[in-house]
Design a protein around this motif. Sequence first.
Motif, short mmCIF file in Angstrom:
data_model
loop_
_atom_site.label_atom_id
_atom_site.label_comp_id
_atom_site.label_asym_id
_atom_site.label_seq_id
_atom_site.Cartn_x
_atom_site.Cartn_y
_atom_site.Cartn_z
N THR A 90 6.61 -2.64 -32.55
CA THR A 90 7.01 -2.30 -31.19
C THR A 90 6.79 -3.53 -30.32
OG1 THR A 90 6.32 -0.01 -31.50
CG2 THR A 90 6.60 -0.75 -29.24
N GLN A 91 7.83 -3.97 -29.65
CA GLN A 91 7.71 -5.10 -28.76
C GLN A 91 6.84 -4.72 -27.56
OE1 GLN A 91 8.88 -8.20 -29.42
NE2 GLN A 91 9.44 -7.31 -31.39
N LEU A 92 5.94 -5.61 -27.16
CA LEU A 92 5.04 -5.31 -26.05
C LEU A 92 5.79 -5.07 -24.75
CD1 LEU A 92 2.07 -7.74 -26.73
CD2 LEU A 92 2.27 -5.31 -27.29
N GLU A 93 6.92 -5.74 -24.56
CA GLU A 93 7.70 -5.54 -23.35
C GLU A 93 8.33 -4.16 -23.28
OE1 GLU A 93 11.85 -7.64 -24.82
OE2 GLU A 93 10.34 -8.83 -23.81
N ASP A 94 8.43 -3.47 -24.42
CA ASP A 94 8.99 -2.11 -24.45
C ASP A 94 7.94 -1.05 -24.12
OD1 ASP A 94 11.41 -3.19 -25.17
OD2 ASP A 94 11.11 -2.83 -27.32
N ILE A 95 6.67 -1.40 -24.11
CA ILE A 95 5.60 -0.45 -23.79
C ILE A 95 5.46 -0.41 -22.28
CG2 ILE A 95 3.17 0.12 -24.05
CD1 ILE A 95 3.23 -1.41 -26.71
N THR A 96 5.78 0.74 -21.69
CA THR A 96 5.73 0.86 -20.23
C THR A 96 4.47 1.58 -19.75
OG1 THR A 96 7.03 2.90 -20.32
CG2 THR A 96 8.24 0.82 -20.00
N HIS A 97 3.94 2.51 -20.57
CA HIS A 97 2.70 3.20 -20.21
C HIS A 97 2.05 3.77 -21.47
CE1 HIS A 97 5.74 6.39 -20.07
NE2 HIS A 97 4.77 7.19 -20.46
N ILE A 98 0.79 4.07 -21.36
CA ILE A 98 0.03 4.62 -22.48
C ILE A 98 -0.66 5.89 -21.99
CG2 ILE A 98 -1.87 4.24 -24.10
CD1 ILE A 98 -1.27 1.22 -23.81
N ASN A 99 -0.50 6.99 -22.74
CA ASN A 99 -1.14 8.25 -22.40
C ASN A 99 -2.11 8.65 -23.50
OD1 ASN A 99 0.39 8.65 -20.04
ND2 ASN A 99 2.05 9.55 -21.21
N PRO A 100 -3.34 9.00 -23.15
CA PRO A 100 -4.26 9.50 -24.17
C PRO A 100 -3.80 10.86 -24.68
CG PRO A 100 -5.27 9.64 -22.00
CD PRO A 100 -3.96 8.95 -21.83
N THR A 101 -3.97 11.11 -25.98
CA THR A 101 -3.55 12.38 -26.56
C THR A 101 -4.45 12.73 -27.74
OG1 THR A 101 -1.74 13.60 -27.56
CG2 THR A 101 -1.86 11.27 -28.08
N ASN A 102 -4.53 14.01 -28.05
CA ASN A 102 -5.22 14.48 -29.24
C ASN A 102 -4.24 15.08 -30.24
OD1 ASN A 102 -7.80 13.73 -28.45
ND2 ASN A 102 -8.12 15.64 -27.33
N SER A 103 -2.96 14.87 -30.01
CA SER A 103 -1.93 15.42 -30.88
C SER A 103 -1.78 14.58 -32.14
CB SER A 103 -0.59 15.48 -30.15
OG SER A 103 0.43 15.83 -31.05
N ASP A 132 3.68 -10.99 -29.08
CA ASP A 132 4.80 -10.26 -28.50
C ASP A 132 5.06 -8.88 -29.09
OD1 ASP A 132 5.57 -11.25 -30.91
OD2 ASP A 132 7.55 -11.92 -30.27
N ALA A 133 4.22 -8.43 -30.03
CA ALA A 133 4.49 -7.13 -30.66
C ALA A 133 3.20 -6.45 -31.12
CB ALA A 133 5.42 -7.30 -31.85
N LEU A 134 3.29 -5.13 -31.25
CA LEU A 134 2.24 -4.32 -31.86
C LEU A 134 2.77 -3.85 -33.20
CD1 LEU A 134 -0.40 -2.64 -31.80
CD2 LEU A 134 0.92 -0.84 -30.68
N LEU A 135 2.07 -4.19 -34.28
CA LEU A 135 2.47 -3.80 -35.62
C LEU A 135 1.53 -2.72 -36.13
CD1 LEU A 135 2.96 -7.37 -37.11
CD2 LEU A 135 4.70 -5.90 -36.11
N VAL A 136 2.09 -1.63 -36.64
CA VAL A 136 1.31 -0.54 -37.22
C VAL A 136 1.72 -0.44 -38.68
CG1 VAL A 136 0.71 1.89 -37.12
CG2 VAL A 136 1.27 0.67 -35.01
N LYS A 137 0.78 -0.74 -39.57
CA LYS A 137 1.06 -0.66 -41.01
C LYS A 137 0.36 0.58 -41.55
CE LYS A 137 0.51 -3.05 -45.34
NZ LYS A 137 1.71 -3.41 -45.96
N ASN A 138 1.15 1.44 -42.18
CA ASN A 138 0.66 2.70 -42.72
C ASN A 138 1.21 2.87 -44.12
OD1 ASN A 138 -0.29 5.25 -43.17
ND2 ASN A 138 0.82 6.21 -41.50
N GLY A 139 0.40 2.51 -45.13
CA GLY A 139 0.88 2.59 -46.50
C GLY A 139 1.99 1.60 -46.74
N PHE A 140 3.16 2.09 -47.12
CA PHE A 140 4.31 1.24 -47.39
C PHE A 140 5.06 0.84 -46.12
CE2 PHE A 140 4.24 3.58 -51.52
CZ PHE A 140 3.95 2.48 -52.30
N PHE A 141 4.82 1.51 -45.02
CA PHE A 141 5.64 1.37 -43.82
C PHE A 141 4.96 0.49 -42.78
CE2 PHE A 141 6.37 5.56 -45.70
CZ PHE A 141 7.69 5.41 -46.07
N THR A 142 5.75 -0.33 -42.11
CA THR A 142 5.28 -1.12 -40.98
C THR A 142 6.21 -0.86 -39.81
OG1 THR A 142 4.40 -2.84 -42.41
CG2 THR A 142 4.78 -3.44 -40.12
N GLN A 143 5.61 -0.45 -38.70
CA GLN A 143 6.38 -0.18 -37.49
C GLN A 143 6.06 -1.29 -36.49
OE1 GLN A 143 5.46 3.54 -35.66
NE2 GLN A 143 6.85 3.21 -33.95
#
Length: 67
Positions: A42-55, A29-40
């Motif tokens: 995001t619930q999958l139901e909150d993701i409405t679209h995905i856009n490719p980016t180079n930013s 039910d979620a996407l977890l992003v762990k970066n060093g000390f931080f974990t973000q």
Amino acid sequence: MAFISFLAVPIALLLLVLFFNIKYTLTDDALLVKNGFFTQSTQLEDITHINPTNSMLSAPALSFELC
């Protein structure tokens, strides 16, 4: 003395890279992003679209094209 500082900078950078790695985990039910000390989380139901980016400002990623 310059020789010690010549070695200290690459060793410190290596430790930072090893310490502050980025890890993505997809659960039922979620996407977890762990970066060093931080974990973000995001619930999958909150993701409405995905856009490719180079930013580099959009999100942590290891797959940026710098050219």
